[in-house]
Design an enzyme around this catalytic site. Sequence first.
Site, mmCIF file in Angstrom:
data_model
loop_
_atom_site.group_PDB
_atom_site.id
_atom_site.type_symbol
_atom_site.label_atom_id
_atom_site.label_comp_id
_atom_site.label_asym_id
_atom_site.label_seq_id
_atom_site.Cartn_x
_atom_site.Cartn_y
_atom_site.Cartn_z
ATOM 1 N N TYR A 158 17.273 4.527 25.158
ATOM 2 C CA TYR A 158 15.810 4.580 25.033
ATOM 3 C C TYR A 158 15.343 6.019 24.868
ATOM 4 O O TYR A 158 14.464 6.301 24.064
ATOM 5 C CB TYR A 158 15.159 3.969 26.282
ATOM 6 C CG TYR A 158 13.656 3.807 26.146
ATOM 7 C CD1 TYR A 158 13.107 2.596 25.712
ATOM 8 C CD2 TYR A 158 12.789 4.863 26.427
ATOM 9 C CE1 TYR A 158 11.738 2.448 25.574
ATOM 10 C CE2 TYR A 158 11.423 4.720 26.284
ATOM 11 C CZ TYR A 158 10.895 3.510 25.859
ATOM 12 O OH TYR A 158 9.543 3.365 25.714
ATOM 13 N N PHE B 21 -1.801 7.833 -2.021
ATOM 14 C CA PHE B 21 -1.150 6.520 -2.100
ATOM 15 C C PHE B 21 -2.042 5.508 -1.358
ATOM 16 O O PHE B 21 -2.888 5.897 -0.557
ATOM 17 C CB PHE B 21 0.235 6.614 -1.462
ATOM 18 C CG PHE B 21 0.980 5.315 -1.488
ATOM 19 C CD1 PHE B 21 1.346 4.747 -2.695
ATOM 20 C CD2 PHE B 21 1.301 4.657 -0.312
ATOM 21 C CE1 PHE B 21 2.011 3.538 -2.720
ATOM 22 C CE2 PHE B 21 1.981 3.454 -0.341
ATOM 23 C CZ PHE B 21 2.329 2.886 -1.542
ATOM 24 N N ASP B 22 -1.872 4.227 -1.599
ATOM 25 C CA ASP B 22 -2.837 3.248 -1.048
ATOM 26 C C ASP B 22 -2.909 3.245 0.484
ATOM 27 O O ASP B 22 -3.993 3.229 1.056
ATOM 28 C CB ASP B 22 -2.638 1.833 -1.629
ATOM 29 C CG ASP B 22 -1.235 1.280 -1.441
ATOM 30 O OD1 ASP B 22 -0.371 2.002 -0.908
ATOM 31 O OD2 ASP B 22 -0.998 0.121 -1.824
ATOM 32 N N ASP C 272 3.008 14.578 1.277
ATOM 33 C CA ASP C 272 3.363 13.164 1.394
ATOM 34 C C ASP C 272 4.689 13.037 0.648
ATOM 35 O O ASP C 272 4.725 13.016 -0.578
ATOM 36 C CB ASP C 272 2.259 12.295 0.781
ATOM 37 C CG ASP C 272 2.550 10.815 0.937
ATOM 38 O OD1 ASP C 272 3.668 10.467 1.377
ATOM 39 O OD2 ASP C 272 1.678 10.001 0.598
ATOM 40 N N ALA D 243 7.485 11.048 0.278
ATOM 41 C CA ALA D 243 8.358 9.882 0.083
ATOM 42 C C ALA D 243 9.477 10.141 -0.927
ATOM 43 O O ALA D 243 10.614 9.743 -0.709
ATOM 44 C CB ALA D 243 7.527 8.679 -0.362
ATOM 45 N N LYS E 35 12.232 5.353 0.902
ATOM 46 C CA LYS E 35 12.395 5.706 -0.508
ATOM 47 C C LYS E 35 13.640 6.591 -0.682
ATOM 48 O O LYS E 35 14.746 6.086 -0.639
ATOM 49 C CB LYS E 35 11.152 6.422 -1.018
ATOM 50 C CG LYS E 35 9.786 5.736 -1.140
ATOM 51 C CD LYS E 35 9.425 4.585 -0.389
ATOM 52 C CE LYS E 35 8.051 4.035 -0.628
ATOM 53 N NZ LYS E 35 6.928 4.653 0.040
ATOM 54 N N HIS F 207 -4.982 -5.843 -1.989
ATOM 55 C CA HIS F 207 -4.010 -6.375 -2.951
ATOM 56 C C HIS F 207 -2.825 -7.062 -2.295
ATOM 57 O O HIS F 207 -2.189 -7.907 -2.899
ATOM 58 C CB HIS F 207 -3.531 -5.274 -3.898
ATOM 59 C CG HIS F 207 -2.909 -4.100 -3.196
ATOM 60 N ND1 HIS F 207 -3.638 -3.244 -2.402
ATOM 61 C CD2 HIS F 207 -1.630 -3.654 -3.155
ATOM 62 C CE1 HIS F 207 -2.824 -2.314 -1.919
ATOM 63 N NE2 HIS F 207 -1.605 -2.542 -2.346
HETATM 64 C C1 LIG Z 1 5.545 4.290 0.447
HETATM 65 C C2 LIG Z 1 4.615 5.410 0.515
HETATM 66 C C3 LIG Z 1 3.804 5.612 1.632
HETATM 67 C C4 LIG Z 1 3.767 4.648 2.803
HETATM 68 O O1 LIG Z 1 4.987 4.488 3.375
HETATM 69 P P1 LIG Z 1 5.451 3.094 4.082
HETATM 70 O O2 LIG Z 1 6.834 3.412 4.503
HETATM 71 O O3 LIG Z 1 5.361 2.040 3.057
HETATM 72 O O4 LIG Z 1 4.538 2.866 5.210
HETATM 73 C C5 LIG Z 1 2.969 6.710 1.626
HETATM 74 N N1 LIG Z 1 2.925 7.548 0.583
HETATM 75 C C6 LIG Z 1 3.686 7.385 -0.510
HETATM 76 C C7 LIG Z 1 3.589 8.351 -1.643
HETATM 77 C C8 LIG Z 1 4.536 6.297 -0.583
HETATM 78 O O5 LIG Z 1 5.268 6.123 -1.695
#
Ligand SMILES: *Cc1c(COP(=O)(O)O)cnc(C)c1O
Length: 461
Positions: free
Chosen positions: A73, A125-126, A216, A218, A259, A451
Amino acid sequence: MSRNYVPEPFRIKMVETIKMLTREEREQRIAEAKYNLFNLRGEDVYIDLLTDSGTNAMSQDQWAGVMKGDEAYAGATSYYKLVEKAQEVFGFNYIQPVHQGRAAEKVLFGLLLEEGKFSISNMHFDTTRAHVELAGARAIDCVVEEAGQPSVRVPFKGNMDVEKLEKLINEHGAENIGVVVMTITNNSAGGQPVSLENIRETSAICKKYGIKMCIDAARYAENAYFIKQREEACKDMSIKEIIKEVFSYADIFTMSAKKDTIVNMGGLLGVKEDQELFQACKGRTISFEGFVTYGGLAGRDLECLAIGIEEGLDENYLRYRIGQMEYLASRLDEAGIAYQSPVGGHGVFVDAKSLFPHIPYNEYPGQALAIELYKEAGIRTCDIGSYMLGNDPDTGEQLKANFEFTRLAIPRRVYTQAHIDVMADALIAIKERANQVQGYKITWEPPILRHFQASLAPLDK
Ligand SMILES: *Cc1c(COP(=O)(O)O)cnc(C)c1O
């Protein structure tokens, strides 16, 4: 133009059988799913290109890591292994694992944003936009103009429009800009890369006005590969060196590890130097995610993620990975199908607006193409356009996106050249009957991130 497929730098050791329904069965399934591809069962999909997020194939070393994961933990060995690897690759002092990218956004944005404040990004991103809005703030996109012109080939369509950024800061007042978010690669613009030069310039503006810059992150490895390929000054740098320099310009990063670090679940939050901010992040992590040394993940997830960070930097792998996109793009070029070009890092973003000029933005051409691809070949994709963008949070009116894409996101190390040919053939078949495809209307929608859950119905022709 014919382009060779870059052969896989791996061989297959385990397989998963996939099934293919008949066209009639698919038509029935998509109607039952209320024309929302997120409502389909995975087993009813032949080739799943809904996302490249968490759908990647792990390596034998990562699977070995699953067995070795330390499930303590507090203070798990796997936690220290992950933190040390991330510190080494990104050059940040403080690393917090979380369960996925949006968890990092949730932990962080509540500390930087509130009502009356703004987040400015090359493109949110969304989920990022959602967390900005949930914190009470407003999100402003500030991408270069060429991003909205799918057929204009420029090397770094994901870039921040730095002149506009400075104007926006002055317009709203630097004290009201809670954060500047640099999304690499720029997902919503089509997985388009951001140049090192642009990251450097954006960082300089942030420093000038005392605003924190957050990456950000990813798809930081794909972005680094594009920088090496397309930015003259960086051609002799290693992928690792490029990544180090990219992150050196930021104060914070949020990362969906689903990703480029090639795992099925995970995320990271990094703070370079601000110890006080990191302390606050740890507190919120404990409330939202779990204790700091696991952050909502199992020990085995931490272990696989540490291994994936290293694997994702391999240049042979990245060449094959980007090569898949380029191969699919070359087949679309031959067929005269427009897409966000040059092709981006994690998928091909087909220009549904140009394929269906008769479908207006508020009848969702990108979603219409996604539905056709499923009916045609059992391929699941998603809309990156007005359907995904949703409504103005202040007026409730449908927003008009800069582009109407259908995204064919390619999972990492999962599909073969023959699968890619199925994708190209399906798009070509749809192009031949494009004028018969109709638009859709929304019959039910939730207020945020609609969506994922909305119901749709076809419009009468
Ligand atoms: C996928 C993604 C996110 C969100 O990440 P999750 O792991 O799906 O919560 C944020 N920003 C970008 C650019 C992404 O591609």
